[in-house]
Write a protein that holds these residues in place. Sequence first.
Motif, PDB file in Angstrom:
ATOM      1  N   SER A   4       0.834  -1.002   0.034  1.00  0.00           N
ATOM      2  CA  SER A   4       0.084  -0.083   0.025  1.00  0.00           C
ATOM      3  C   SER A   4       0.768   1.267   0.054  1.00  0.00           C
ATOM      4  N   ASN A   5       0.058   2.046  -1.030  1.00  0.00           N
ATOM      5  CA  ASN A   5       1.115   3.617  -0.369  1.00  0.00           C
ATOM      6  C   ASN A   5       0.446   4.973   0.974  1.00  0.00           C
ATOM      7  N   ARG A   6      -0.493   3.323   1.096  1.00  0.00           N
ATOM      8  CA  ARG A   6      -0.874   4.372   2.447  1.00  0.00           C
ATOM      9  C   ARG A   6      -0.704   3.369   4.110  1.00  0.00           C
ATOM     10  N   ALA A   7      -0.323   4.192   4.980  1.00  0.00           N
ATOM     11  CA  ALA A   7       0.514   3.399   6.586  1.00  0.00           C
ATOM     12  C   ALA A   7      -1.354   3.004   6.809  1.00  0.00           C
ATOM     13  N   ASP A   8      -1.970   3.628   6.702  1.00  0.00           N
ATOM     14  CA  ASP A   8      -3.419   3.531   7.342  1.00  0.00           C
ATOM     15  C   ASP A   8      -4.333   2.666   6.915  1.00  0.00           C
ATOM     16  N   ALA A   9      -3.885   2.609   5.632  1.00  0.00           N
ATOM     17  CA  ALA A   9      -4.625   2.007   4.509  1.00  0.00           C
ATOM     18  C   ALA A   9      -5.875   0.126   5.402  1.00  0.00           C
ATOM     19  N   GLN A  10      -6.976   0.441   5.931  1.00  0.00           N
ATOM     20  CA  GLN A  10      -7.001  -0.547   6.915  1.00  0.00           C
ATOM     21  C   GLN A  10      -6.926  -2.374   6.018  1.00  0.00           C
ATOM     22  N   GLY A  11      -6.499  -2.284   4.602  1.00  0.00           N
ATOM     23  CA  GLY A  11      -6.569  -3.533   4.462  1.00  0.00           C
ATOM     24  C   GLY A  11      -5.708  -4.337   4.693  1.00  0.00           C
ATOM     25  N   LEU A  12      -4.604  -3.620   5.090  1.00  0.00           N
ATOM     26  CA  LEU A  12      -3.324  -3.981   5.436  1.00  0.00           C
ATOM     27  C   LEU A  12      -3.446  -4.947   6.420  1.00  0.00           C
ATOM     28  N   ALA A  13      -4.852  -4.991   7.698  1.00  0.00           N
ATOM     29  CA  ALA A  13      -4.715  -5.732   8.590  1.00  0.00           C
ATOM     30  C   ALA A  13      -4.893  -7.228   8.631  1.00  0.00           C
ATOM     31  N   PHE A  14      -6.333  -6.750   7.784  1.00  0.00           N
ATOM     32  CA  PHE A  14      -7.150  -8.222   6.785  1.00  0.00           C
ATOM     33  C   PHE A  14      -5.622  -9.083   6.218  1.00  0.00           C
ATOM     34  N   ALA A  15      -4.681  -8.964   5.481  1.00  0.00           N
ATOM     35  CA  ALA A  15      -3.757  -9.521   4.926  1.00  0.00           C
ATOM     36  C   ALA A  15      -2.681  -9.289   6.179  1.00  0.00           C
ATOM     37  N   ARG A  16      -2.271  -8.748   7.102  1.00  0.00           N
ATOM     38  CA  ARG A  16      -1.682  -9.759   7.972  1.00  0.00           C
ATOM     39  C   ARG A  16      -2.059 -10.648   8.746  1.00  0.00           C
ATOM     40  N   ASP A  17      -3.475 -10.550   9.448  1.00  0.00           N
ATOM     41  CA  ASP A  17      -4.490 -11.370   9.923  1.00  0.00           C
ATOM     42  C   ASP A  17      -4.537 -12.931   8.940  1.00  0.00           C
ATOM     43  N   HIS A  18      -4.624 -12.883   7.821  1.00  0.00           N
ATOM     44  CA  HIS A  18      -4.305 -14.013   6.155  1.00  0.00           C
ATOM     45  C   HIS A  18      -2.953 -14.408   6.289  1.00  0.00           C
ATOM     46  N   GLY A  19      -2.457 -13.862   7.559  1.00  0.00           N
ATOM     47  CA  GLY A  19      -1.050 -14.625   7.071  1.00  0.00           C
ATOM     48  C   GLY A  19       0.089 -14.190   5.836  1.00  0.00           C
ATOM     49  N   ILE A  20      -0.571 -12.916   5.810  1.00  0.00           N
ATOM     50  CA  ILE A  20       0.145 -12.013   3.788  1.00  0.00           C
ATOM     51  C   ILE A  20       1.113 -11.717   4.352  1.00  0.00           C
ATOM     52  N   ALA A  21       2.430 -11.171   3.436  1.00  0.00           N
ATOM     53  CA  ALA A  21       3.117  -9.880   3.841  1.00  0.00           C
ATOM     54  C   ALA A  21       3.056  -8.674   3.477  1.00  0.00           C
ATOM     55  N   THR A  22       3.108  -7.839   4.038  1.00  0.00           N
ATOM     56  CA  THR A  22       2.653  -6.615   3.765  1.00  0.00           C
ATOM     57  C   THR A  22       3.365  -5.612   4.377  1.00  0.00           C
ATOM     58  N   GLN A  23       3.596  -4.633   3.192  1.00  0.00           N
ATOM     59  CA  GLN A  23       4.520  -3.084   3.344  1.00  0.00           C
ATOM     60  C   GLN A  23       3.723  -1.836   2.914  1.00  0.00           C
ATOM     61  N   VAL A  24       4.201  -1.510   3.385  1.00  0.00           N
ATOM     62  CA  VAL A  24       4.099   0.335   3.243  1.00  0.00           C
ATOM     63  C   VAL A  24       5.180   1.282   2.050  1.00  0.00           C
ATOM     64  N   LEU A  25       4.771   1.767   1.456  1.00  0.00           N
ATOM     65  CA  LEU A  25       5.579   2.834   0.396  1.00  0.00           C
ATOM     66  C   LEU A  25       4.950   3.751   0.250  1.00  0.00           C
ATOM     67  N   ASP A  26       4.809   4.621   1.381  1.00  0.00           N
ATOM     68  CA  ASP A  26       4.832   6.731   1.016  1.00  0.00           C
ATOM     69  C   ASP A  26       4.877   7.097  -0.147  1.00  0.00           C
ATOM     70  N   HIS A  27       4.041   7.373  -1.083  1.00  0.00           N
ATOM     71  CA  HIS A  27       4.301   8.118  -2.490  1.00  0.00           C
ATOM     72  C   HIS A  27       4.790   9.528  -2.566  1.00  0.00           C
ATOM     73  N   LYS A  28       4.099  10.068  -0.554  1.00  0.00           N
ATOM     74  CA  LYS A  28       4.303  11.473   0.037  1.00  0.00           C
ATOM     75  C   LYS A  28       6.137  11.442  -0.403  1.00  0.00           C
ATOM     76  N   THR A  29       6.654  10.515   0.039  1.00  0.00           N
ATOM     77  CA  THR A  29       8.284  10.889   0.301  1.00  0.00           C
ATOM     78  C   THR A  29       9.191  10.851  -0.820  1.00  0.00           C
ATOM     79  N   PHE A  30       8.397  10.390  -1.902  1.00  0.00           N
ATOM     80  CA  PHE A  30       9.571  10.389  -3.213  1.00  0.00           C
ATOM     81  C   PHE A  30       9.057  11.895  -3.947  1.00  0.00           C
ATOM     82  N   ALA A  31      10.425  12.075  -4.648  1.00  0.00           N
ATOM     83  CA  ALA A  31      10.045  13.633  -5.166  1.00  0.00           C
ATOM     84  C   ALA A  31       9.489  13.674  -6.370  1.00  0.00           C
ATOM     85  N   SER A  32       8.837  11.718  -7.056  1.00  0.00           N
ATOM     86  CA  SER A  32       8.679  12.539  -7.708  1.00  0.00           C
ATOM     87  C   SER A  32       7.269  10.927  -8.519  1.00  0.00           C
TER      88      SER A  32
END
Length: 200
Positions: free
Chosen positions: A40-68
Amino acid sequence: MRNIVILISGSGSNMAAIVRAAEQGRWDQRLNARVAAVLSNRADAQGLAFARDHGIATQVLDHKTFASREAFDAALMTEIDRYTPDLVVLAGFMRILTPGFVAHYAGRLLNIHPSLLPAFAGLNTHQRAIDAGCRFAGATVHQVTAELDHGAILAQAVVPVLPHDTAKSLAARVLTQEHLIYPQAVAEYLAQSPMRSNRG
């Protein structure tokens, strides 16, 4: 095992529908496929919790921290490619992707759009359908190309527009159909696609 990587920005309800379908349909045994990661590009994306609960790897990459946009997409590709994906699925990922990103995953990048494409590409699809006097609306699963909301159509669902519909009520009915056709389209794509020996 063929890996599916799903990208979300919010509730991830379509992602959840795909994960449930993969579990209930035993995609690991029947299709030699699994949902390997949810990004996800958002740390507060509610779907991340669902994925973790189902044993799926998750990662956040915040687009606002990139210059372009290009820099963000390049970093996103690096993270996705850690999972050597056979399929990248956009499930409410609220970013317009760069041509380089789309080209990198050509033929293995899917999206769902809340209209009967080619009608009403872009945003505000439900209100636009109501304003145009459409009697039917719906959703479309399609392959992603560099042109927004274009690409080969894989599945569609049709929903009637009722006389007193609002954009919200129509969206809710369309979403129930999205949850049905997206997992089906992903499974059919996997069933028809050979294992990839060269993923880059």
